[in-house]
Design a protein around this motif. Structure first.
Motif, short mmCIF file in Angstrom:
data_model
loop_
_atom_site.label_atom_id
_atom_site.label_comp_id
_atom_site.label_asym_id
_atom_site.label_seq_id
_atom_site.Cartn_x
_atom_site.Cartn_y
_atom_site.Cartn_z
N MET A 1 0.85 -1.17 0.00
CA MET A 1 0.00 0.00 0.00
C MET A 1 0.90 1.24 0.00
N GLU A 2 0.65 2.15 -0.93
CA GLU A 2 1.41 3.38 -1.00
C GLU A 2 0.62 4.51 -0.34
N VAL A 3 1.36 5.29 0.47
CA VAL A 3 0.75 6.45 1.12
C VAL A 3 1.67 7.65 0.94
N ILE A 4 1.09 8.84 1.03
CA ILE A 4 1.84 10.08 1.00
C ILE A 4 1.85 10.62 2.42
N LEU A 5 3.05 10.81 2.96
CA LEU A 5 3.17 11.28 4.35
C LEU A 5 2.88 12.77 4.44
N LYS A 6 2.09 13.15 5.44
CA LYS A 6 1.76 14.56 5.66
C LYS A 6 2.69 15.19 6.68
N GLU A 7 3.48 14.37 7.40
CA GLU A 7 4.45 14.86 8.36
C GLU A 7 5.57 13.84 8.49
N ASP A 8 6.67 14.25 9.11
CA ASP A 8 7.81 13.35 9.29
C ASP A 8 7.44 12.21 10.22
N VAL A 9 7.85 11.00 9.85
CA VAL A 9 7.63 9.82 10.69
C VAL A 9 9.00 9.15 10.86
N THR A 10 9.41 8.99 12.11
CA THR A 10 10.71 8.39 12.39
C THR A 10 10.78 6.97 11.83
N ASN A 11 11.87 6.65 11.19
CA ASN A 11 12.15 5.34 10.59
C ASN A 11 11.22 4.98 9.43
N LEU A 12 10.48 5.95 8.91
CA LEU A 12 9.61 5.68 7.76
C LEU A 12 9.88 6.65 6.63
N GLY A 13 9.84 7.95 6.91
CA GLY A 13 10.09 8.92 5.86
C GLY A 13 9.79 10.33 6.33
N HIS A 14 9.98 11.25 5.41
CA HIS A 14 9.77 12.66 5.70
C HIS A 14 8.47 13.14 5.08
N LYS A 15 8.09 14.35 5.44
CA LYS A 15 6.87 14.95 4.91
C LYS A 15 6.92 14.97 3.39
#
Length: 148
Positions: A1-15
């Protein structure tokens, strides 16, 4: 499942990163909390347009972070702590004390952007901490713990 991050998540990705996560993690945690949105075709198009508009602002923020990194480079911070006669600290020194010491020197840095290399600082001595000013800009500062 692909998602677009709305904020930084540690060990996952940036905004604004498009990341692949397990369906349950995305559906049950990220999306309901507003941390991410589902990466559909239309969402990806809107995301691409927003990314173009954000590029100039991002460059300005990165340059400011690099300037601050130059000022922080080689900076040594001294933190006073109550200690026993053997040099052990009552409690420990953490990122909160480092942020307060940097603020006294005129640098306003959030404590969540400071990480200490060692697990816990419980003795008098010299240590290193990493300050994350931007997703691409990190600077290492030295701090010394002294007895009060």
């Amino acid at each position: 499942m692909e998602v677009i991050l709305k904020e930084d998540v540690t060990n996952l990705g940036h905004k604004n990163d498009i990341v692949t996560v397990r369906p349950g993690y995305g559906r049950n945690y990220l999306i309901p909390r507003g941390i991410a949105i589902l990466a559909t075709e239309s969402a990806k198009k809107v995301f691409a347009e927003n990314k173009k508009q954000q590029a100039h602002k991002e460059e300005k923020i990165r340059n400011e972070a690099q300037e601050l990194a130059k000022q922080l480079e080689g900076k040594k911070v001294t933190i006073g702590a109550k200690t026993s006669s053997t040099g052990k600290i009552f409690g420990s020194v953490n990122n909160i004390q480092i942020a307060e010491a940097l603020e006294k020197d005129g640098f306003n840095i959030e404590r969540k952007n400071i990480s200490i290399a060692e697990d816990a600082v419980k003795e008098v001595g010299s240590y290193k901490a990493v300050v994350k000013l931007h997703r691409d800009v990190k600077v290492e500062i030295d701090f010394e713990v002294v007895s009060e």
